[in-house]
Design a protein around this motif. Structure first.
Motif, PDB file in Angstrom:
ATOM      1  N   TRP A   8       0.741  -1.359  -0.059  1.00 43.66           N
ATOM      2  CA  TRP A   8       0.033   0.068  -0.095  1.00 43.66           C
ATOM      3  C   TRP A   8       0.922   1.282   0.100  1.00 43.66           C
ATOM      4  O   TRP A   8       1.747   1.294   0.719  1.00 43.66           O
TER       5      TRP A   8
ATOM      6  N   GLY B 294       0.113   5.311   7.246  1.00 42.16           N
ATOM      7  CA  GLY B 294       0.039   3.755   7.413  1.00 42.16           C
ATOM      8  C   GLY B 294       0.368   3.098   6.037  1.00 42.16           C
ATOM      9  O   GLY B 294       0.506   1.793   6.172  1.00 42.16           O
ATOM     10  N   VAL B 295       1.169   4.075   5.215  1.00 45.59           N
ATOM     11  CA  VAL B 295       1.667   3.227   3.945  1.00 45.59           C
ATOM     12  C   VAL B 295       3.006   2.611   4.346  1.00 45.59           C
ATOM     13  O   VAL B 295       3.580   3.041   4.863  1.00 45.59           O
ATOM     14  N   ASN B 296       3.349   1.457   3.397  1.00 42.89           N
ATOM     15  CA  ASN B 296       4.347   0.830   3.523  1.00 42.89           C
ATOM     16  C   ASN B 296       5.468   0.964   2.377  1.00 42.89           C
ATOM     17  O   ASN B 296       6.331   0.575   2.391  1.00 42.89           O
TER      18      ASN B 296
ATOM     19  N   GLN C 154     -11.433   0.726  -5.939  1.00 41.29           N
ATOM     20  CA  GLN C 154     -11.065  -0.549  -5.155  1.00 41.29           C
ATOM     21  C   GLN C 154     -11.815  -1.828  -5.326  1.00 41.29           C
ATOM     22  O   GLN C 154     -11.280  -2.898  -5.225  1.00 41.29           O
TER      23      GLN C 154
ATOM     24  N   GLY D  74       0.315  -4.458  -5.604  1.00 37.02           N
ATOM     25  CA  GLY D  74       0.323  -3.511  -4.665  1.00 37.02           C
ATOM     26  C   GLY D  74      -0.414  -2.389  -5.484  1.00 37.02           C
ATOM     27  O   GLY D  74      -1.069  -2.292  -6.586  1.00 37.02           O
TER      28      GLY D  74
ATOM     29  N   TYR E 266      -8.542   6.283   3.575  1.00 34.68           N
ATOM     30  CA  TYR E 266      -7.256   5.637   2.906  1.00 34.68           C
ATOM     31  C   TYR E 266      -6.607   4.853   4.046  1.00 34.68           C
ATOM     32  O   TYR E 266      -6.350   3.685   4.097  1.00 34.68           O
ATOM     33  N   ALA E 267      -6.405   5.605   5.190  1.00 29.72           N
ATOM     34  CA  ALA E 267      -5.824   4.938   6.307  1.00 29.72           C
ATOM     35  C   ALA E 267      -6.413   3.899   7.157  1.00 29.72           C
ATOM     36  O   ALA E 267      -6.055   3.001   7.417  1.00 29.72           O
TER      37      ALA E 267
ATOM     38  N   LEU F 210      -8.584   2.182   5.315  1.00 29.87           N
ATOM     39  CA  LEU F 210      -8.843   0.943   4.521  1.00 29.87           C
ATOM     40  C   LEU F 210      -7.463   0.173   4.477  1.00 29.87           C
ATOM     41  O   LEU F 210      -7.370  -1.223   4.683  1.00 29.87           O
ATOM     42  N   ILE F 211      -6.155   0.710   4.619  1.00 30.92           N
ATOM     43  CA  ILE F 211      -4.918   0.086   4.958  1.00 30.92           C
ATOM     44  C   ILE F 211      -4.892  -0.842   6.205  1.00 30.92           C
ATOM     45  O   ILE F 211      -4.521  -1.756   6.122  1.00 30.92           O
TER      46      ILE F 211
ATOM     47  N   GLU G  70      -7.387  -3.614   5.998  1.00 31.20           N
ATOM     48  CA  GLU G  70      -6.677  -4.892   5.314  1.00 31.20           C
ATOM     49  C   GLU G  70      -5.794  -5.538   6.105  1.00 31.20           C
ATOM     50  O   GLU G  70      -5.597  -6.530   6.110  1.00 31.20           O
ATOM     51  N   ARG G  71      -4.854  -4.836   6.649  1.00 32.31           N
ATOM     52  CA  ARG G  71      -3.920  -5.365   7.482  1.00 32.31           C
ATOM     53  C   ARG G  71      -4.635  -6.399   8.582  1.00 32.31           C
ATOM     54  O   ARG G  71      -3.814  -7.367   8.968  1.00 32.31           O
TER      55      ARG G  71
END
Length: 452
Positions: free
Chosen positions: A17, A77-79, A381, A396, A437-438, A440-441, A444-445
């Motif tokens: 993400w 929170g993106v990686n 999405q 990704g 978006y934060a 959503l991430i 998902e995690r």
């Protein structure tokens, strides 16, 4: 009662993400610390070339404010973070003496990203060709491919100890077509022969760049970014169908076909024959690890005899749902494009750009609400997950963009960011879509399925 549709499979546990930006669109500092001019610096000085006479001279001032921007990404929170290196910042004339101050800037950025747990995905070319190289012929000169390979090697040697994710080019078709056939972007040339040469020489540069990265970065994961959209005739006439077919070759197939399949599409192959030398196709078709997709919506094409190649951009059919974005929304086209890439090229896919613009502004409380963007991202999405359920190997997703920024010909008149930027003060304000978006991430995690 009919049974409910089965839930789509979960995304991969290692799904990436991220967010995307590019150097000229956010860095500013156009004359700072030895940076040389690019073709876009000159383009922005041409009367009426850019909305409102805007330029990337200051942009988001990321060159000075990058620690704040990395902190925003960490909070999101993106990686992963996809950004580009400005060729004229590290090699002011595109060749010869390096600019240590420019190289140091990306050292600091990469180190801070890694410390924040964010993987750098480095794009070597996002349209800002050094002006000095353009004056030597630019992409219409075969020599430019060799200059690019030298630049790629410089970056690999400098950053390859910390960066394993590399991107050779962003949106090949856009900067070649709009720069050399349709005068919408730098270097603002309209010439069939120069356009054809640019297509072939950029493909050669891609292959040479892949070879340089493979040689210098052990374990490198290399991809290229293609802007692909289905091309639909504006109306069903023989002239429009022919225009759409040629535009499809120039837009969707001129780069991934030779890079991944080893040949040009038929009409383009015939036109390029005078410029292709022995061994060129092998030099172009170098193995890569993934396919980068930038996708927003379909293209509607029409015949235009006055245009360089006889085609032009048409209008979408009336009555479509725009989700408040201001342009027609086609999430099914996104799903279908992911499936077509998987079928045609049989390679893992990373969505390197998807998002939408708007006229976002703070309300009386200072909050920036952008429900149109949330609506757009929600349906796209869902389409991504539908593609995965049908067999697309998507690894990704990078949202365009972290920040409101300089949007090329649109200047600052169209805002794509998750973060609102007041360009007078450079104040950053996360929008409602940032929080969406934060969330959503995080979901998902955590294994919470937001798209049953």
């Amino acid at each position: 009662m009919p049974s409910a549709a089965p839930a789509p499979p979960p995304l991969r546990p290692d799904f990436v993400w991220g967010v995307s930006t590019s150097a000229y669109q956010i860095e500013g500092a156009a004359e700072a610390d030895g940076r040389g001019p690019s073709i876009w610096d000159r383009h922005c000085r041409i009367r009426d070339a850019v909305y409102n006479g805007d330029s990337g001279d200051v942009a988001c001032d990321h060159y000075h404010r990058w620690p704040e921007d990395v902190a925003l990404m960490k909070g999101l929170g993106v990686n992963a973070y996809r950004f580009s290196i400005a060729w004229p910042r590290v090699l002011p004339t595109g060749r010869g003496a390096v600019n240590e101050a420019g190289l140091d800037f990306y050292d600091r950025l990469i180190d801070r990203l890694l410390a924040a747990g964010i993987e750098p995905w480095v794009c070597l070319y996002h349209w800002d060709l050094p002006l000095a190289l353009h004056e030597l012929g630019g992409w219409s000169s075969r020599d430019c491919a060799g200059r690019y390979a030298d630049y790629a090697a410089l970056c690999a040697r400098r950053y390859g100890d910390r960066v394993t994710r590399w991107i050779t080019f962003n949106e090949f078709s856009v900067f070649t077509l709009f720069g050399y056939a349709i005068p919408w972007a730098a270097p603002r040339i309209t010439d069939r022969a120069q356009h054809l040469r640019a297509v072939h020489h950029v493909n050669l540069a891609h292959g040479a760049g892949v070879d340089a990265l493979r040689a210098l970065v052990p374990g490198a994961s290399i991809g290229a970014i293609h802007n692909r959209q289905v091309v639909i005739p504006e109306s069903d006439t023989p002239e429009n169908r022919a225009a759409a077919a040629l535009l499809d070759e120039h837009w969707n197939r001129a780069f991934p076909d030779p890079q991944l399949l080893g040949h040009y599409p038929p009409q383009l192959a015939a036109a390029l024959e005078p410029y292709v030398q022995g061994g060129d196709m092998a030099r172009i078709a170098r193995p890569v690890d993934w396919f980068g997709l930038n996708h927003y919506g379909p293209i509607f094409a029409k015949a235009d005899p006055a245009a360089t190649w006889g085609y032009g951009w048409g209008e979408a059919p009336p009555g479509g749902d725009d989700h408040g974005v201001g342009w027609a929304i086609f999430p099914d086209a996104f799903r279908d494009e992911l499936l077509e890439i998987q079928r045609r090229y049989r390679i893992p896919i990373v969505v390197t750009e998807n998002g939408c613009g708007g006229n976002d502004a703070p309300d009386a409380t200072g909050a920036v609400n952008d429900p149109h963007r949330i609506a757009y991202l929600t349906v796209y999405q869902k389409a991504l997950r539908e593609a995965v359920a049908r067999g697309a190997d998507v690894r990704g997703f990078f949202l365009w963009s972290l920040l409101d920024n300089f949007e090329w010909g649109s200047g600052y008149g169209n805002r794509f960011g998750l973060v609102h930027v007041d360009f007078a003060t450079q104040k950053r304000t996360p929008k409602a879509s940032f929080r969406w978006y934060a969330d959503l991430i995080a979901r998902e995690r955590a294994g919470v399925r937001p798209y049953p």
